[in-house]
Design a protein around this motif. Structure first.
Motif, short mmCIF file in Angstrom:
data_model
loop_
_atom_site.label_atom_id
_atom_site.label_comp_id
_atom_site.label_asym_id
_atom_site.label_seq_id
_atom_site.Cartn_x
_atom_site.Cartn_y
_atom_site.Cartn_z
N MET A 198 0.86 -1.18 0.00
CA MET A 198 0.00 0.00 0.00
C MET A 198 0.90 1.24 0.00
SD MET A 198 -3.10 1.02 2.59
CE MET A 198 -3.93 -0.51 2.21
N SER A 199 0.54 2.18 -0.83
CA SER A 199 1.36 3.37 -0.95
C SER A 199 1.04 4.39 0.15
CB SER A 199 1.17 4.02 -2.32
OG SER A 199 -0.07 4.68 -2.37
N ILE A 200 1.97 5.26 0.38
CA ILE A 200 1.80 6.33 1.37
C ILE A 200 0.65 7.23 0.96
CG2 ILE A 200 2.91 8.38 2.34
CD1 ILE A 200 5.57 6.74 2.09
N GLN A 201 0.58 7.54 -0.32
CA GLN A 201 -0.49 8.42 -0.80
C GLN A 201 -1.86 7.76 -0.61
OE1 GLN A 201 -0.16 11.65 -1.85
NE2 GLN A 201 -2.37 11.61 -1.65
N SER A 202 -1.94 6.48 -0.89
CA SER A 202 -3.20 5.75 -0.73
C SER A 202 -3.64 5.75 0.73
CB SER A 202 -3.02 4.31 -1.23
OG SER A 202 -4.16 3.55 -0.97
N THR A 203 -2.71 5.52 1.62
CA THR A 203 -3.02 5.53 3.05
C THR A 203 -3.49 6.91 3.49
OG1 THR A 203 -1.40 3.80 3.48
CG2 THR A 203 -2.08 5.12 5.36
N SER A 204 -2.78 7.91 3.04
CA SER A 204 -3.14 9.29 3.38
C SER A 204 -4.52 9.64 2.84
CB SER A 204 -2.07 10.21 2.79
OG SER A 204 -2.05 11.43 3.43
N ASP A 205 -4.81 9.26 1.60
CA ASP A 205 -6.11 9.52 1.00
C ASP A 205 -7.24 8.84 1.79
OD1 ASP A 205 -4.87 10.99 -0.97
OD2 ASP A 205 -5.00 9.41 -2.49
N LYS A 206 -7.00 7.63 2.23
CA LYS A 206 -8.02 6.90 3.00
C LYS A 206 -8.28 7.56 4.35
CE LYS A 206 -7.18 2.51 0.77
NZ LYS A 206 -6.54 1.20 0.86
N LEU A 207 -7.22 8.03 4.99
CA LEU A 207 -7.40 8.73 6.26
C LEU A 207 -8.23 10.00 6.06
CD1 LEU A 207 -3.81 8.33 7.75
CD2 LEU A 207 -5.92 7.38 8.70
N ILE A 208 -7.95 10.71 5.00
CA ILE A 208 -8.70 11.93 4.70
C ILE A 208 -10.16 11.60 4.40
CG2 ILE A 208 -8.94 13.82 3.04
CD1 ILE A 208 -5.78 13.78 2.92
N GLU A 209 -10.38 10.55 3.64
CA GLU A 209 -11.74 10.13 3.31
C GLU A 209 -12.52 9.76 4.57
OE1 GLU A 209 -13.96 6.58 0.83
OE2 GLU A 209 -11.94 7.17 0.21
N MET A 210 -11.83 9.21 5.57
CA MET A 210 -12.47 8.86 6.83
C MET A 210 -12.55 10.05 7.79
SD MET A 210 -11.07 5.01 7.64
CE MET A 210 -9.33 5.47 7.65
N ARG A 211 -12.21 11.22 7.28
CA ARG A 211 -12.21 12.46 8.05
C ARG A 211 -11.22 12.43 9.22
NH1 ARG A 211 -17.89 12.04 6.63
NH2 ARG A 211 -18.37 13.76 5.23
N MET A 212 -10.08 11.84 8.97
CA MET A 212 -8.99 11.80 9.95
C MET A 212 -7.83 12.62 9.40
SD MET A 212 -9.16 7.77 10.85
CE MET A 212 -9.23 7.58 12.62
N THR A 213 -8.13 13.87 9.12
CA THR A 213 -7.15 14.73 8.46
C THR A 213 -5.93 15.03 9.34
OG1 THR A 213 -8.43 16.68 9.08
CG2 THR A 213 -8.80 15.79 6.88
N SER A 214 -6.14 15.15 10.63
CA SER A 214 -5.01 15.41 11.52
C SER A 214 -4.06 14.22 11.52
CB SER A 214 -5.50 15.67 12.94
OG SER A 214 -6.28 16.83 12.99
N MET A 215 -4.63 13.02 11.52
CA MET A 215 -3.80 11.83 11.49
C MET A 215 -3.07 11.72 10.15
SD MET A 215 -4.78 7.82 12.15
CE MET A 215 -5.06 7.93 13.90
N ALA A 216 -3.75 12.08 9.07
CA ALA A 216 -3.11 12.06 7.75
C ALA A 216 -1.93 13.03 7.70
CB ALA A 216 -4.12 12.41 6.66
N ASP A 217 -2.11 14.21 8.25
CA ASP A 217 -1.02 15.20 8.29
C ASP A 217 0.15 14.69 9.14
OD1 ASP A 217 -2.54 16.89 6.71
OD2 ASP A 217 -3.23 18.11 8.41
N ALA A 218 -0.17 14.14 10.29
CA ALA A 218 0.87 13.62 11.19
C ALA A 218 1.59 12.43 10.54
CB ALA A 218 0.27 13.22 12.53
N PHE A 219 0.85 11.60 9.82
CA PHE A 219 1.45 10.46 9.12
C PHE A 219 2.47 10.95 8.09
CE2 PHE A 219 1.05 7.45 5.45
CZ PHE A 219 1.74 6.40 6.02
#
Length: 57
Positions: free
Chosen positions: A1-22
């Motif tokens: 799984m790519s970093i971008q894919s993981t980040s996109d999924k976090l954002i889609e789940m409305r976990m934007t702070s976690m996506a930024d920290a990741f």
């Protein structure tokens, strides 16, 4: 799984702070010395704190 894919999924789940920290963790070479459990706990703490802060506003 790519970093971008993981980040996109976090954002889609409305976990934007976690996506930024990741993203910050991925870009910081010092983070490689920290265990998965500790890094994951840091990500959860960032998201939790942000949600608590937003609910108080």
């Amino acid at each position: 799984m790519s970093i971008q894919s993981t980040s996109d999924k976090l954002i889609e789940m409305r976990m934007t702070s976690m996506a930024d920290a990741f993203r910050i963790q991925v870009d910081d070479p010092k983070m490689k010395d920290i265990s998965f459990e500790d890094r994951f706990a840091m990500l959860v703490d960032v998201e939790y704190s942000n949600r608590k802060s937003n609910s108080l506003k």
